[in-house]
Design an enzyme around this catalytic site. Structure first.
Site, mmCIF file in Angstrom:
data_model
loop_
_atom_site.group_PDB
_atom_site.id
_atom_site.type_symbol
_atom_site.label_atom_id
_atom_site.label_comp_id
_atom_site.label_asym_id
_atom_site.label_seq_id
_atom_site.Cartn_x
_atom_site.Cartn_y
_atom_site.Cartn_z
ATOM 1 N N CYS A 75 0.858 -1.182 0.000
ATOM 2 C CA CYS A 75 0.000 0.000 0.000
ATOM 3 C C CYS A 75 0.894 1.233 0.000
ATOM 4 C CB CYS A 75 -0.901 -0.010 1.228
ATOM 5 S SG CYS A 75 -1.954 1.447 1.371
ATOM 6 N N ASN A 77 0.166 4.622 -0.013
ATOM 7 C CA ASN A 77 -0.171 5.623 0.999
ATOM 8 C C ASN A 77 0.085 5.086 2.397
ATOM 9 O OD1 ASN A 77 -0.933 7.751 -0.696
ATOM 10 N ND2 ASN A 77 -2.985 6.907 -0.950
ATOM 11 N N CYS A 207 -5.191 6.241 -3.662
ATOM 12 C CA CYS A 207 -4.524 4.941 -3.637
ATOM 13 C C CYS A 207 -3.112 5.150 -4.164
ATOM 14 C CB CYS A 207 -5.280 3.927 -4.494
ATOM 15 S SG CYS A 207 -4.432 2.333 -4.652
#
Length: 263
Positions: A75, A77, A207
Site C-alpha cells: 500500500c 499511501n 490509492c
C-alpha cells in the site's frame, strides 16, 4: 479481550489504523482487523497496519491488512503513513523498511510537529516494461499491488463503483482480482484519478499504488485524487521505469485506545 493504543492516519484521504507492534509482536486475526476497520463498530479505516521489528538491515517491517481483515499487498499511501509514524516514534527522517513486496526507502520531506502533518516521499518498485500488458481498453501492471488503469470521459460523474466492481471481479482477466483506476487529463495539466480498491471493495479517496500505476501509464507526474495532490517521479529507460518515487501528504487524524476481542 485486550487493549491496543492506535493512531489514525490518512494519506490524502486514504485512511489507516496504525499500531506500534515492536514489543507486543502480536499476530492479528481477520475478525480483529475487520472490527478495527469497521466504520460503525470500530475505529474505521481503509486498512490496518503494524510497525514491527525488521530483519537485520531494516529500520522496521510494515504489515498491511485490507479493511476486510486479510493481509494485503503493498500500500503506497500506507507506506508513506507508516514512515511518518516511524518519524513520530523517534526513528529518524529517512528509513529503509520491509514491505509486502520487498524493501522500500522513505523520507520525511516536511513535518509540522504541532499539526502532526507533512509531506512524505516513498520509493516504489521498478516496473519492467514487459510486465505491463494491454487489457480491454487499458493497461494492467503491478506497482506492489495489481492495477488496471483506463482512461474515461467525464470522470467526475463516472460510475466508479459499478464499473470498478465489475472489472475487479473479471476472473477471466484477473484471476486474483485487481484494483481499478479510472483516469482523465485535466485542463490544468494534472491527471485526475479515481480508484476502486480490492480488499476495501469500495472507492477510496486515494490509492498510492494506483497513483503510481496511473503516472506510469500516462507519463504524467502530477496527479490529483479525491483526497489530495501527488507527484510521482521516475526515470524512463528502454526496458523499465526506475527510481520511482511517490510523494504526497500525510497527517494524523487522532489517537486513542480500543478494546479488541482476541487472545
Amino acid at each position: 479481550m485486550y487493549k491496543i493504543h492506535f493512531y489514525k492516519f490518512d494519506g490524502a484521504g486514504n485512511d489507516f489504523v496504525v499500531v506500534d507492534n515492536r514489543e507486543a509482536c502480536r499476530q492479528y486475526g481477520v475478525e480483529e482487523v475487520a472490527h478495527l476497520c469497521h466504520r460503525r463498530f470500530g475505529v474505521g479505516a481503509d486498512g490496518f497496519m503494524t510497525l514491527g521489528n525488521g530483519p537485520d538491515g531494516y529500520d522496521f517491517e510494515m504489515k498491511y491488512y485490507n479493511s476486510d481483515g486479510r493481509l494485503g499487498s503493498m500500500c503506497g499511501n500506507g507506506g508513506r503513513c507508516i514512515a511518518a509514524f516511524a518519524h513520530m516514534l523517534g526513528l529518524g527522517e529517512r528509513f529503509h523498511f520491509l514491505g509486502y513486496d520487498g524493501p522500500h526507502d522513505a523520507e520525511i520531506l516536511e513535518w509540522d510537529t504541532a499539526r502532526r502533518a507533512g509531506i512524505v516521499k516513498l520509493g516504489m518498485r521498478d516496473i519492467v516494461r514487459t510486465s505491463m500488458r494491454r487489457v480491454l481498453d487499458g493497461w494492467f501492471l503491478d506497482t506492489g499491488s495489481p492495477h488496471y488503469v483506463q482512461y474515461v470521459e467525464d470522470l467526475e460523474h463516472f460510475d466508479v463503483m459499478g464499473e470498478g466492481r465489475r472489472l475487479r471481479n473479471r476472473a477471466d482477466l484477473f484471476p486474483e482480482g485487481t484494483n481499478v483506476d479510472f483516469i482523465e487529463e485535466r485542463p490544468d495539466g494534472r491527471l485526475a484519478i479515481r480508484t476502486y480498491e480490492r480488499g476495501v471493495e469500495d472507492e477510496t479517496w486515494a490509492c498510492g499504488t494506483g497513483v503510481t500505476a496511473s503516472a506510469i501509464v500516462s507519463g504524467n507526474h502530477r496527479l490529483v485524487a479525491r483526497g489530495g495532490d501527488f507527484r510521482v517521479d521516475f526515470d524512463t529507460t528502454d526496458n523499465a521505469y526506475e527510481n520511482v518515487k511517490l510523494i504526497g501528504p500525510v497527517e494524523v487524524n487522532f489517537e486513542g485506545e480500543i478494546m479488541v476481542n482476541g487472545d
